[in-house]
Scaffold this motif. Structure first.
Motif, PDB file in Angstrom:
ATOM      1  N   ASN A   1       0.853  -1.190   0.000  1.00  0.00           N
ATOM      2  CA  ASN A   1       0.000   0.000   0.000  1.00  0.00           C
ATOM      3  C   ASN A   1       0.880   1.228   0.000  1.00  0.00           C
ATOM      4  O   ASN A   1       2.083   1.144   0.235  1.00  0.00           O
ATOM      5  CB  ASN A   1      -0.902   0.018   1.242  1.00  0.00           C
ATOM      6  CG  ASN A   1      -0.107  -0.086   2.529  1.00  0.00           C
ATOM      7  OD1 ASN A   1       0.240  -1.193   2.959  1.00  0.00           O
ATOM      8  ND2 ASN A   1       0.225   1.032   3.141  1.00  0.00           N
TER       9      ASN A   1
ATOM     10  N   PRO B   1      -3.147  -3.687   3.125  1.00  0.00           N
ATOM     11  CA  PRO B   1      -4.099  -4.487   2.357  1.00  0.00           C
ATOM     12  C   PRO B   1      -4.199  -5.921   2.886  1.00  0.00           C
ATOM     13  O   PRO B   1      -3.187  -6.544   3.195  1.00  0.00           O
ATOM     14  CB  PRO B   1      -3.497  -4.485   0.952  1.00  0.00           C
ATOM     15  CG  PRO B   1      -2.020  -4.431   1.203  1.00  0.00           C
ATOM     16  CD  PRO B   1      -1.825  -3.660   2.487  1.00  0.00           C
TER      17      PRO B   1
ATOM     18  N   HIS C   1      -7.582  -4.999  -2.451  1.00  0.00           N
ATOM     19  CA  HIS C   1      -7.021  -3.841  -1.758  1.00  0.00           C
ATOM     20  C   HIS C   1      -5.735  -3.378  -2.450  1.00  0.00           C
ATOM     21  O   HIS C   1      -5.495  -2.176  -2.593  1.00  0.00           O
ATOM     22  CB  HIS C   1      -6.700  -4.184  -0.307  1.00  0.00           C
ATOM     23  CG  HIS C   1      -7.898  -4.427   0.546  1.00  0.00           C
ATOM     24  ND1 HIS C   1      -7.813  -5.035   1.790  1.00  0.00           N
ATOM     25  CD2 HIS C   1      -9.218  -4.164   0.345  1.00  0.00           C
ATOM     26  CE1 HIS C   1      -9.019  -5.118   2.314  1.00  0.00           C
ATOM     27  NE2 HIS C   1      -9.891  -4.600   1.455  1.00  0.00           N
TER      28      HIS C   1
ATOM     29  N   GLY D   1      -9.780  -4.137   6.505  1.00  0.00           N
ATOM     30  CA  GLY D   1     -10.889  -4.148   5.563  1.00  0.00           C
ATOM     31  C   GLY D   1     -11.992  -3.196   5.994  1.00  0.00           C
ATOM     32  O   GLY D   1     -12.606  -2.513   5.158  1.00  0.00           O
TER      33      GLY D   1
ATOM     34  N   ARG E   1     -10.914   0.445   5.277  1.00  0.00           N
ATOM     35  CA  ARG E   1     -11.017   0.723   3.842  1.00  0.00           C
ATOM     36  C   ARG E   1     -12.489   0.886   3.434  1.00  0.00           C
ATOM     37  O   ARG E   1     -12.829   1.754   2.621  1.00  0.00           O
ATOM     38  CB  ARG E   1     -10.351  -0.388   3.037  1.00  0.00           C
ATOM     39  CG  ARG E   1      -8.835  -0.313   3.076  1.00  0.00           C
ATOM     40  CD  ARG E   1      -8.172  -1.498   2.369  1.00  0.00           C
ATOM     41  NE  ARG E   1      -6.744  -1.298   2.306  1.00  0.00           N
ATOM     42  CZ  ARG E   1      -6.084  -0.687   1.321  1.00  0.00           C
ATOM     43  NH1 ARG E   1      -6.778  -0.230   0.276  1.00  0.00           N
ATOM     44  NH2 ARG E   1      -4.783  -0.530   1.337  1.00  0.00           N
TER      45      ARG E   1
END
Length: 341
Positions: free
Chosen positions: A149, A156, A161, A297, A300
């Motif tokens: 990332n 991620p 992701h 998760g 995000r």
């Protein structure tokens, strides 16, 4: 849900890319890593450039199960071998003195290096294939692999992701969702005593049970500690402003009905706010392992939820919650000083 892992041909293709100095994002049990040849300074530079990572911030070398960790370090202390036997493959990174032939770039210029052996089957297949390509060359196939990332952003835990971060610029191996969900425990053994630099799935108590000594815990006073991945004060942050507070401090903020607010809290705490029209409520996982698995998760998803603020109920300050508290605290630190204005 059935996970279809990459084929042998896809693994070989990815290993060939690593050998050619290209980058490959791959799954581990913790998070997805952005991998490059750990003995190739140009590949390491590509990792730093892709992430926007400061060049003095070290990356962790990921090894195949059959690899010799002694190749990467100046010496392998007895305690290191005990921990390897107990926790590898798995989410434990060891910091040791770097062997002279290993590029300093992988360590951010330091004389130490972080090494670990991941347990995810796709990571193992990739690292083993890369390792085989180096047989007979006098070198070993290790992959420098920070989280896949942009630097400082949420790590991620799925292939999607990674694609969200880098698009088609990075070759991605899909291994499903990461099982642990937060980065590895980092233990420093480079100074003659064990010191925890980053909490994770492997706890200080488990480490002490193996080596007979509790590691020094991070308290801000260890000025000689080597720099390590994910230990900056502000890290793992979403793009939406986030605060980590006791629910008693959160509740007055929920009265601002002009703002769309995300609330992550225990259902027993949230009460009527769980159903308020301006509140995007997410029931917090009740146990630390589930919370860790869901954390990145969730952050995000909240970035995509069209909310102005993310308010997270502070977690218990007990040993089993240390790793999740660490990640949330660093995410919240990215917004300190400006969040409530």
């Amino acid at each position: 849900m059935t996970i279809i892992y990459p084929s042998a041909a896809q693994i070989d293709e990815a290993a060939a890319l690593l050998e050619a100095g290209e980058l490959v994002a791959f799954p581990t049990e913790t998070v997805y890593g952005l991998g490059g040849d750990a003995e190739n300074p140009d590949a390491i530079a590509r990792i730093y450039a892709a992430k926007g990572r400061p060049a003095n911030h070290p990356v962790i070398v990921h090894l195949a199960p059959e690899a010799d960790p002694g190749y990467w370090v100046r010496e392998l202390p007895a305690d290191a071998q005990k921990l390897i036997d107990a926790f590898w493959p798995g989410p434990l990174t060891l910091i040791l003195k770097r062997a002279a032939h290993i590029p300093a770039a992988v360590s951010g210029g330091q004389d130490s290096v972080g090494v670990r052996c991941p347990s995810h089957p796709v990571a193992q297949q990739l690292l083993s294939a890369f390792h085989r390509r180096r047989l007979g060359t006098g070198r070993q196939g290790g992959a420098a692999g920070p989280s896949a990332n942009r630097f400082g952003h949420v790590s991620p835990t799925t292939a999607q992701h990674v694609r969200d971060e880098f698009g088609n610029v990075v070759h991605v191996l899909d291994g499903g969702a990461a099982d642990v969900g937060i980065e590895s425990t980092i233990l420093d053994l480079s100074r003659g005593f064990p010191a925890l630099l980053r909490p994770g799935h492997v706890s200080p108590r488990e480490i002490a049970d193996v080596i007979g000594m509790a590691p020094k815990l991070p308290d801000g006073s260890d000025a000689t500690a080597p720099r390590a991945s994910g230990t900056l004060k502000a890290h793992y942050a979403p793009r939406t402003p986030l605060a980590l507070l006791p629910f008693s401090s959160i509740e007055p903020m929920l009265g601002d009905r002009e703002r769309k607010i995300a609330l992550v809290a225990r259902a027993s705490s949230a009460g009527e706010w769980a159903h308020a029209a301006h509140v995007h409520f997410v029931a917090a996982p009740e146990d630390p392992l589930s919370y860790a698995r869901a954390l990145y998760g969730l952050l995000r998803a909240l970035d995509r939820a069209n909310v102005e603020r993310i308010l997270i109920e502070k977690l218990p300050e007990t040993a089993e919650w240390v790793a999740v508290n660490d990640r949330l605290g660093r995410a919240a630190a990215a917004f300190e000083g400006g969040f409530l204005r």
